[in-house]
Scaffold this active site. Structure first.
Site: not given
Length: 561
Positions: A94, A147, A165, A236-237, A259-260, A411
């Protein structure tokens, strides 16, 4: 795990394959004689071979590719490898390696993993989901890759994120991998480079309108309820606006979380809880300035407001202690086009000049002015703008605070707002620091600091294990707040003195078991569990933990840690 497979078909099944670890009796009964070497190795011997082969690789991307190939051959050995040294291997499968892997995902692809559900299948999503061979799916990690990390729209290349993940669910918290399904909802991409790449594996069309996308996601969510009724959806994302909108759309109707938003908020809250143990303050007295106002900032701000509500602080009072600074400057009341998620943090303040990503040096005065006016005790970077926290900004935070709290959370590393060695030097060792990636120890003025990584892996796998073990009906903000407190409580005083805000990743499984037990207790207290309450919650969680070992006299892995 019993099986009717034999011979070559058994060896080709990664969930069941034991490779060179079959006994003579198993070789005879399963038709394996001559198909494997005439030896019976332990899984530890196999692990030694894996470690030797990894040492021959010259980059972490090559190690990532090797481990993904191992997963397709021997799932048990793959997880045995990850769980043998999580501090070493989780950063390979990851963050930070996953960023490079996603950028090159279509070029390094060997065997598709998970499900790719295209918007061209609208009206038939339910039938597509039924093609998945596992019928008791407990978690779907789903992205449209709008994203990815701080890298932007990666289209189908973003599939590496849900795959990674879900591997953390197992490697960090022991959630059995059989019930985990990574998924890419392919609605196209606006990344022209990928649309022109002959090796790109996604739809070659631009992204649709939000209305069309949400209709597609509605069908997906409804289909999950019928095909996988015990499933929790992990978003996610997605782009910031979509992440916030979709979570609000479904969170009170189905089992889901983002999660973000909630995972990032949970781990950051855990870091703040411990940072305040160092500074001696209380959360209700802090002034928090965010540089960046996307889904991560909004999620953390909302979770802080919820956490303070548990201590009797009104929402309005809590929101007054939070300010957001984005690409248009301070988020202030009256700014045209503000979405609701930002309006609740828009205060009656003079507007600042727009923020210019292209020339950061011209924007430092704007940020400094915000710091001088607000005098924040906590500065949080979720901007994806590298080196945003200048020496002047860190010095200004140090001027107003005996121990400034600075979290640079973006990050990958090139998007990092401030490196720890700079933060410690510019603050003369006063800063309480956390980053979005893992850094080595920093030596300054005769002191050694251990900068912490605010990594979501401390939170979402433990919440996932609690939901898995209890078969929870919903994922709530309260679960992420409880997980934050549980993680924070596992950092010892001597570790806090070194600047550590999170437990060491080398013992991540035990950390997650203890965290999951506390979240599971909350699930039972909230009436959201679909199983009977156990007498011992920690023991209950341990009973559900996947252990990557070959079962004696059977095929597959055993449970119980």
């Amino acid at each position: 795990m019993a099986t009717n497979l034999q011979g070559v078909e058994l060896l080709r099944n990664p969930s069941l394959n034991k490779a060179t670890a079959y006994t003579e009796g198993e070789n005879q009964s399963l038709g394996l004689v001559g198909l494997v070497p005439d030896v019976t190795e332990t899984i530890d011997t196999q692990l030694s071979r894996v470690l030797w082969q990894l040492q021959q690789k010259t980059s972490d991307l090559e190690r990532y590719i090797y481990l993904m190939n191992l997963l397709e051959i021997n799932e048990i050995l793959f997880y045995r490898t990850l769980m043998s040294d999580p501090a070493r291997f989780l950063e390979i499968v990851y963050d930070p390696t996953i960023g490079e892997a996603c950028l090159k995902f279509d070029h390094i692809l060997r065997r598709p993993r998970g499900m790719y559900v295209s918007i061209t299948r609208k009206g038939h999503v339910k039938e597509v989901l039924r093609n998945w061979p596992v019928k008791d799916v407990r978690f779907i990690c789903v992205t449209d890759a709008g994203r990815i990390l701080g890298l932007g729209d990666l289209g189908a290349n973003g599939m590496g994120i849900p795959i990674g993940k879900l591997q953390l669910y197992t490697a960090a918290a022991g959630v059995p991998p059989q019930g985990l399904l990574p998924m890419y909802l392919d609605a196209g991409t606006n990344n022209e480079q990928y649309l022109k790449d002959p090796l790109y594996v996604g739809l070659r069309k631009h992204r649709p309108s939000s209305e069309e996308l949400y209709t597609f996601v509605d069908e997906f969510v409804d289909a999950v309820q019928e095909v996988f009724p015990n499933c929790c959806i992990h978003f996610e994302d997605w782009t910031g606006a979509d992440a916030i909108a979709l979570l609000a759309r479904y969170r009170n109707k189905v089992s889901c979380y983002n999660d973000d938003i909630q995972g990032t908020a949970g781990v950051t809250l855990a870091g703040l809880i411990n940072a305040l143990k160092i500074t001696g303050g209380q959360l209700k007295d802090q002034r928090i300035l965010f540089l960046g106002s996307g889904s991560a900032a909004i999620g953390l701000a909302d979770l802080i407001v919820s956490a303070l509500a548990e201590h009797g602080v009104s929402q309005e009072a809590a929101r007054q202690q939070i300010r957001l600074f984005d690409t248009k400057g301070l988020v202030v009341a009256g700014r045209p086009g503000l979405p609701e998620s930002k309006r609740r943090y828009a205060h009656n303040l003079p507007p600042s000049k727009p923020f210019n990503h292209l020339d950061l040096s011209t924007e430092y005065p704007q940020v400094l002015a915000a710091i001088e006016d607000f005098k924040p005790t906590i500065l949080i970077g979720v901007s994806t703008v590298g080196k945003l926290f200048s020496q002047e900004i860190v010095e200004a935070m140090s001027h107003h605070n005996a121990r400034p709290i600075i979290f640079a959370l973006s990050n990958p590393i090139e998007k990092h707002e401030c490196l720890p060695q700079d933060a410690y030097a510019w603050s003369k060792g006063k800063v309480v620091y956390a980053g979005g990636v893992q850094f080595p120890p920093v030596h300054y003025d005769g002191q050694t600091f251990l900068p912490s990584q605010a990594n979501n892996l401390y939170i979402f796998p433990a919440v996932g294990m609690a939901i898995y073990a209890t078969n929870g009906k919903r994922a709530t903000d309260e679960m992420f707040i409880e997980a934050a407190h549980a993680v924070a409580d596992q950092v010892r005083p001597d570790q806090l003195k070194l600047g550590m805000l999170f437990p060491p990743q080398s013992n991540i499984l035990e950390t997650e078991i203890q965290t999951a037990a506390r979240v599971a207790k909350l699930v039972f207290d909230s009436g959201l569990a679909r199983v009977e309450r156990p007498a011992d919650t920690v023991a209950f969680i341990r009973e559900h933990v996947y252990k990557p070992e070959y079962s004696a006299g059977a095929i597959g892995a055993s449970k119980a840690a």
